[in-house]
Design an enzyme around this catalytic site. Structure first.
Site, PDB file in Angstrom:
ATOM      1  CG  HIS A 183       0.175  -5.249   1.957  1.00 42.49           C
ATOM      2  ND1 HIS A 183       0.979  -5.511   1.050  1.00 42.49           N
ATOM      3  CD2 HIS A 183       0.253  -4.012   2.388  1.00 42.49           C
ATOM      4  CE1 HIS A 183       1.913  -4.612   0.780  1.00 42.49           C
ATOM      5  NE2 HIS A 183       1.521  -3.536   1.708  1.00 42.49           N
TER       6      HIS A 183
ATOM      7  CG  HIS B 290       4.702  -1.115   0.391  1.00 44.95           C
ATOM      8  ND1 HIS B 290       3.849   0.113   0.595  1.00 44.95           N
ATOM      9  CD2 HIS B 290       5.789  -1.077   1.069  1.00 44.95           C
ATOM     10  CE1 HIS B 290       4.823   0.806   1.267  1.00 44.95           C
ATOM     11  NE2 HIS B 290       5.713   0.252   1.829  1.00 44.95           N
TER      12      HIS B 290
HETATM   13  C1  9RB Z   1       7.540  -5.732  10.391  1.00 44.62           C
HETATM   14  C2  9RB Z   1       7.717  -5.450   8.881  1.00 44.62           C
HETATM   15  C3  9RB Z   1       5.580  -2.741   7.389  1.00 44.62           C
HETATM   16  C4  9RB Z   1       6.191  -2.146   6.421  1.00 44.62           C
HETATM   17  C5  9RB Z   1       5.660  -1.364   5.696  1.00 44.62           C
HETATM   18  C6  9RB Z   1       4.271  -1.404   5.444  1.00 44.62           C
HETATM   19  C7  9RB Z   1       3.605  -0.710   4.680  1.00 44.62           C
HETATM   20  C8  9RB Z   1       2.505  -1.135   3.695  1.00 44.62           C
HETATM   21  C9  9RB Z   1       1.832  -0.182   2.785  1.00 44.62           C
HETATM   22  C10 9RB Z   1       3.491  -1.937   6.602  1.00 44.62           C
HETATM   23  C11 9RB Z   1       4.249  -2.780   7.445  1.00 44.62           C
HETATM   24  C12 9RB Z   1       9.047  -6.057   8.670  1.00 44.62           C
HETATM   25  C13 9RB Z   1       6.524  -5.484  11.157  1.00 44.62           C
HETATM   26  C14 9RB Z   1       9.682  -6.027   7.378  1.00 44.62           C
HETATM   27  O1  9RB Z   1       1.879   0.883   2.743  1.00 44.62           O
HETATM   28  N1  9RB Z   1       1.163  -0.993   1.869  1.00 44.62           N
HETATM   29  O2  9RB Z   1       0.883  -0.497   0.851  1.00 44.62           O
HETATM   30  N2  9RB Z   1       6.140  -3.643   8.185  1.00 44.62           N
HETATM   31  N3  9RB Z   1       7.228  -4.364   8.215  1.00 44.62           N
HETATM   32  N4  9RB Z   1       9.344  -6.877   9.782  1.00 44.62           N
HETATM   33  N5  9RB Z   1       8.535  -6.906  10.614  1.00 44.62           N
HETATM   34  C15 9RB Z   1       8.419  -7.446  11.764  1.00 44.62           C
HETATM   35 ZN    ZN Z   2       2.190   0.781   0.366  1.00 46.64          ZN
END
Ligand code: 9RB
Ligand code: ZN
Length: 373
Positions: free
Chosen positions: A143, A182
């Site tokens: 990411h 993702h």
């Molecule tokens: C936040 C949001 C996330 C959701 C999923 C991951 C997974 C990462 C991974 C990380 C952060 C949303 C903080 C939507 O496994 N990558 O390979 N956070 N999601 N909105 N907000 C404010």
């Molecule tokens: Zn992931």
């Protein structure tokens, strides 16, 4: 067949904080918990399964090292690196950049070993010391674009390894296949305008980051067709992922003819993952790996370097990762003990709406004449 394998005990010491997914905040009802979803124990459990099953005896251990500043700065901005280093020196550590990706004191130094592990594996594959390999690293990287960390990622390990292969090892054309559930937004953005690096991301549509990884994202003005996105509907299981490989990933790799394939191997499409709703089992992961090795044999002497990304089920990630590494090494030493449970969740035929999405992307990216675009 010689398969390289990277792991370091330091990866298991990564501190993802006491929040579960977001930092704990009683004011909004978020309780602290012992295990953040991205706690490295999940990866440590994969490593221990590889050791206990005896698979490790079929692998060539590769020692990771710290990625150097020069290696990291091929991909990331100096401001990003300086900020991470400063926060990493604080008594309680810091955050990768988005406020939900905490790391403990010394977390930056662990991240440089994760990046260095990916670099060391790619060096071994390119030099021919191993045929292929798996870098089981933590924290993840896909990411992170050039200027910031996000989604539990500090440094883009796979991108740093790709940039190293191109700048220092004489490899020009590289494909990155990202099967993390993702979107591989960071890797895509780093190579957006680079025609000699193809990025292919299969992910659950709309999962993370928001509004990212659409079919219409195809590469920058100088590199049209160099990014491919396959946003799959929720519930896509083994047969949908294998169909996407047959219809999109394999033909795209054949057309692009890279000299090296790097896989951003997130294990979070697994059927028990808390952060997504795909239904991939060890059978699907093994099958994807086999398809990838077959096409890599055709185009680049089988040179495949896999770099760990996400994967959050402490129970099931070990069996999925184990199947991938077995397939890389061409051996089978362990049955998936959880398959009796997860197999039934994904045994259905490919659903029409899943097939339609894959067909839509296939029609876009693979022209009958055999050229991407
Ligand atoms: C936040 C949001 C996330 C959701 C999923 C991951 C997974 C990462 C991974 C990380 C952060 C949303 C903080 C939507 O496994 N990558 O390979 N956070 N999601 N909105 N907000 C404010
Ligand atoms: Zn992931």
């Amino acid at each position: 067949m010689t398969t390289g394998y990277v792991w370091h005990e330091l990866f298991g010491w990564g501190d993802t904080g006491s929040g579960g997914l977001f930092p704990a905040d009683p004011a909004v009802g978020l309780q602290p918990t012992g295990h953040h979803v991205a706690h490295p124990d999940t990866k440590r459990r994969l490593h221990e399964l590889v050791a206990v099953s005896g698979l490790i005896g079929h692998l060539e251990r590769i020692e990771p090292r710290h990625a150097t500043d020069d290696e990291i700065l091929r991909v990331h901005t100096r401001e990003h690196v300086t900020r991470l280093r400063q926060e990493s020196a604080q008594p309680k550590g810091g955050d990768a950049g988005d406020g939900i990706s905490p790391f403990g004191k010394g977390g930056y130094e662990i991240a440089t070993v994760a990046a260095g592990g990916a670099v060391a594996l790619v060096e071994a594959v390119v030099a021919g010391r191993v045929d292929n390999g798996y870098a089981l690293v933590h924290p993840a990287g896909h990411h992170a674009p050039a200027h910031i960390g996000m989604g539990f990622c500090l440094l883009n390990n796979a991108a740093i390894a790709v940039a190293h292969a191109r700048a220092a090892l004489g490899v020009r054309r590289i494909a990155v296949v990202d099967w993390d559930v993702h979107h591989g937004n960071g890797t895509q953005s780093i190579f957006w305008d680079e025609p000699d690096v193809l990025t292919v991301s299969l992910h659950q549509d709309g999962c993370f980051p928001p509004d990212s990884g659409h079919v219409t994202e195809r590469g920058g003005p100088a590199a049209p067709g160099s990014a491919i996105n396959v946003p799959l509907p929720p519930g896509t299981g083994d047969f949908g992922y294998l169909y996407a490989f047959e219809q999109v990933v394999v033909p795209a790799l054949r057309d692009f003819a890279p000299e090296l394939v790097v896989v951003a191997s997130g294990l979070d499409p697994n059927a028990m993952d808390p952060l997504a709703r795909q239904l991939v089992t060890s059978r699907g992961f093994r099958g994807m790996t086999e398809q990838l090795l077959a096409v890599a044999d055709e185009v680049c002497d089988g040179r495949v370097a896999m770099v760990q990304e996400g994967g959050y089920s402490p129970l099931y990630v070990p069996f999925c990762g184990h199947a991938v590494i077995e397939a890389l090494a061409g051996v089978k030493v362990l049955e998936d003990a959880l398959f009796p449970v997860v197999g039934g969740m994904t045994g259905h035929d490919l659903a029409p709406h899943q097939k339609a999405r894959v067909d839509e992307v296939a029609a876009l990216v693979v022209s009958p004449g055999g050229k991407l675009g």
